[in-house]
Design a protein around this motif. Structure first.
Motif, short mmCIF file in Angstrom:
data_model
loop_
_atom_site.label_atom_id
_atom_site.label_comp_id
_atom_site.label_asym_id
_atom_site.label_seq_id
_atom_site.Cartn_x
_atom_site.Cartn_y
_atom_site.Cartn_z
N GLU A 39 0.85 -1.19 0.00
CA GLU A 39 0.00 0.00 0.00
C GLU A 39 0.88 1.24 0.00
O GLU A 39 1.97 1.24 0.58
CB GLU A 39 -0.91 0.02 1.24
N GLY A 40 0.40 2.30 -0.65
CA GLY A 40 1.14 3.55 -0.70
C GLY A 40 2.09 3.60 -1.89
O GLY A 40 2.13 2.70 -2.73
N ASN A 41 2.86 4.68 -1.93
CA ASN A 41 3.81 4.90 -3.03
C ASN A 41 5.15 5.33 -2.47
O ASN A 41 5.21 6.07 -1.47
CB ASN A 41 3.28 5.97 -3.99
N LEU A 42 6.21 4.87 -3.10
CA LEU A 42 7.56 5.17 -2.64
C LEU A 42 8.41 5.69 -3.79
O LEU A 42 8.18 5.36 -4.96
CB LEU A 42 8.24 3.92 -2.07
N GLU A 43 9.40 6.47 -3.43
CA GLU A 43 10.50 6.81 -4.35
C GLU A 43 11.76 6.22 -3.74
O GLU A 43 12.14 6.55 -2.62
CB GLU A 43 10.64 8.31 -4.52
N VAL A 44 12.39 5.33 -4.48
CA VAL A 44 13.56 4.60 -3.99
C VAL A 44 14.74 4.87 -4.92
O VAL A 44 14.60 4.78 -6.14
CB VAL A 44 13.28 3.09 -3.92
N THR A 45 15.87 5.22 -4.34
CA THR A 45 17.08 5.43 -5.13
C THR A 45 18.15 4.46 -4.66
O THR A 45 18.43 4.37 -3.46
CB THR A 45 17.59 6.88 -4.97
N VAL A 46 18.71 3.71 -5.60
CA VAL A 46 19.77 2.74 -5.31
C VAL A 46 20.97 3.06 -6.17
O VAL A 46 20.89 3.02 -7.41
CB VAL A 46 19.31 1.29 -5.57
N CYS A 70 11.76 7.04 0.27
CA CYS A 70 10.94 8.20 0.63
C CYS A 70 9.50 7.95 0.21
O CYS A 70 9.25 7.52 -0.92
CB CYS A 70 11.49 9.45 -0.05
N SER A 71 8.56 8.21 1.11
CA SER A 71 7.15 8.05 0.76
C SER A 71 6.72 9.17 -0.19
O SER A 71 7.25 10.28 -0.16
CB SER A 71 6.28 8.08 2.02
N LYS A 72 5.74 8.85 -1.04
CA LYS A 72 5.18 9.82 -1.97
C LYS A 72 3.68 9.90 -1.72
O LYS A 72 3.00 8.86 -1.70
CB LYS A 72 5.45 9.41 -3.41
N GLY A 73 3.16 11.10 -1.54
CA GLY A 73 1.75 11.25 -1.26
C GLY A 73 1.45 11.06 0.22
O GLY A 73 2.35 10.93 1.06
N SER A 74 0.16 11.00 0.54
CA SER A 74 -0.25 10.96 1.94
C SER A 74 -0.75 9.59 2.39
O SER A 74 -1.08 9.41 3.57
CB SER A 74 -1.37 11.99 2.17
N GLN A 75 -0.80 8.62 1.48
CA GLN A 75 -1.34 7.31 1.85
C GLN A 75 -0.38 6.54 2.75
O GLN A 75 0.83 6.59 2.58
CB GLN A 75 -1.63 6.48 0.60
N THR A 76 -0.93 5.85 3.72
CA THR A 76 -0.14 5.01 4.61
C THR A 76 0.66 3.98 3.80
O THR A 76 0.19 3.44 2.81
CB THR A 76 -1.05 4.28 5.61
#
Length: 289
Positions: A39-46, A70-76
């Motif tokens: 659930e939710g959205n993430l921005e991941v950098t590797v 890093c989370s993106k947006g307000s969703q849990t």
């Protein structure tokens, strides 16, 4: 990787629910982490490569690689995850989960990095992917998490075996995925293989398969061999002979009855097929077993 010596150590296995905003600043970890974004959205950098994560995505972090989350947006955010070593090591109990960058680590911590065994052919799991069989992946993941969190008697055996099942599933998906295109061939060929699997005890012909799945013989043979390294008929013969070997070796069932149960017209036809594949007759195989 020495497959005979693999014994996974599970450091953390949990179903994590996190309120946003949420960030993990740049860090490197000593072990592996498998993270499933439910659930939710993430921005991941590797290592400088950025991925946008949405529900259904999997992230795989490897030892000594820089990454941020890093989370993106307000969703849990719901992100069940597992930290693990491929092999149990003398310091596995001592090593923790890292939230540090390399320059923040002590000299002792710098010695905790595991060898990365899952970035080189033939054992490669990418940093970001979507499972081809999400239901099966989720089941395997939560089998490990549930055993680890509830710790019933002898859970240690189950989490090790469960982690091996999960790794085999992921590696197999990557293997098959590298041999398919975007036209749904994986699902199509898997359906054909399942059809063959459930007919292990009866004859199967190319004509039957081409009529059932509306594909030419040439195209079917080409696609199936490219995926599974054998033709459909060779595959059917292979699974019949594997079944025959088990029945001969681990039961007292008469060979004539085994031939009948596997759908051969008579014991002579069965014996010829068995000898062609294994280089010895069924009776010779039984006596040696």
């Amino acid at each position: 990787m020495n497959l005979e010596q693999i014994s996974p150590f599970i450091r953390v296995a949990m179903d994590s629910i996190i309120e946003t905003p949420w960030t993990i600043t740049e860090r490197v970890i000593w072990d592996y982490e498998l993270l499933f974004l439910m659930e939710g959205n993430l921005e991941v950098t590797v290592e400088g490569q950025t991925y946008e994560g949405s529900p259904g995505d999997v992230f795989f972090f490897k030892p000594n690689e820089r990454h941020t989350i890093c989370s993106k947006g307000s969703q849990t955010i719901r992100q069940p995850h597992i930290h693990f070593d491929i092999n149990m090591q003398p310091d596995s109990q001592e090593v923790t989960v890292s939230f540090k960058s390399r320059d923040q680590m002590s000299e002792k911590e710098q010695g905790w990095f595991r060898d990365d065994l899952l970035s080189s052919h033939p054992y490669v799991i990418p940093h970001h992917f979507r499972p081809r069989d999400p239901a099966r992946f989720e089941q395997l993941l939560f089998d490990v998490i549930t055993e680890y969190e509830t710790k019933p008697p002898y859970y240690e055996f189950r989490v090790k075996s469960g982690m091996l099942d999960l790794l085999a599933h992921l590696l197999r998906e990557q293997y098959y995925g590298s041999r398919t295109n975007k036209d749904g061939q994986f699902e199509f060929l898997s359906e054909i293989r399942t059809y063959i699997d459930i007919r292990v005890n009866q004859p199967v012909t190319l004509e039957e398969l081409t009529n059932k799945f509306h594909v030419s013989k040439f195209h079917l043979i080409h696609l199936f061999k490219n995926m599974f390294q054998m033709t459909p008929i060779q595959y059917h013969q292979h699974i019949r002979m594997e079944r025959a070997k088990n029945m001969i070796q681990f039961s007292n069932t008469p060979i004539s009855q085994i031939a009948d149960q596997l759908g051969f017209t008579n014991i002579h036809t069965f014996s010829r097929a068995f000898k062609t594949v294994l280089g010895q007759s069924p009776s010779q195989f039984r006596s040696k077993s």
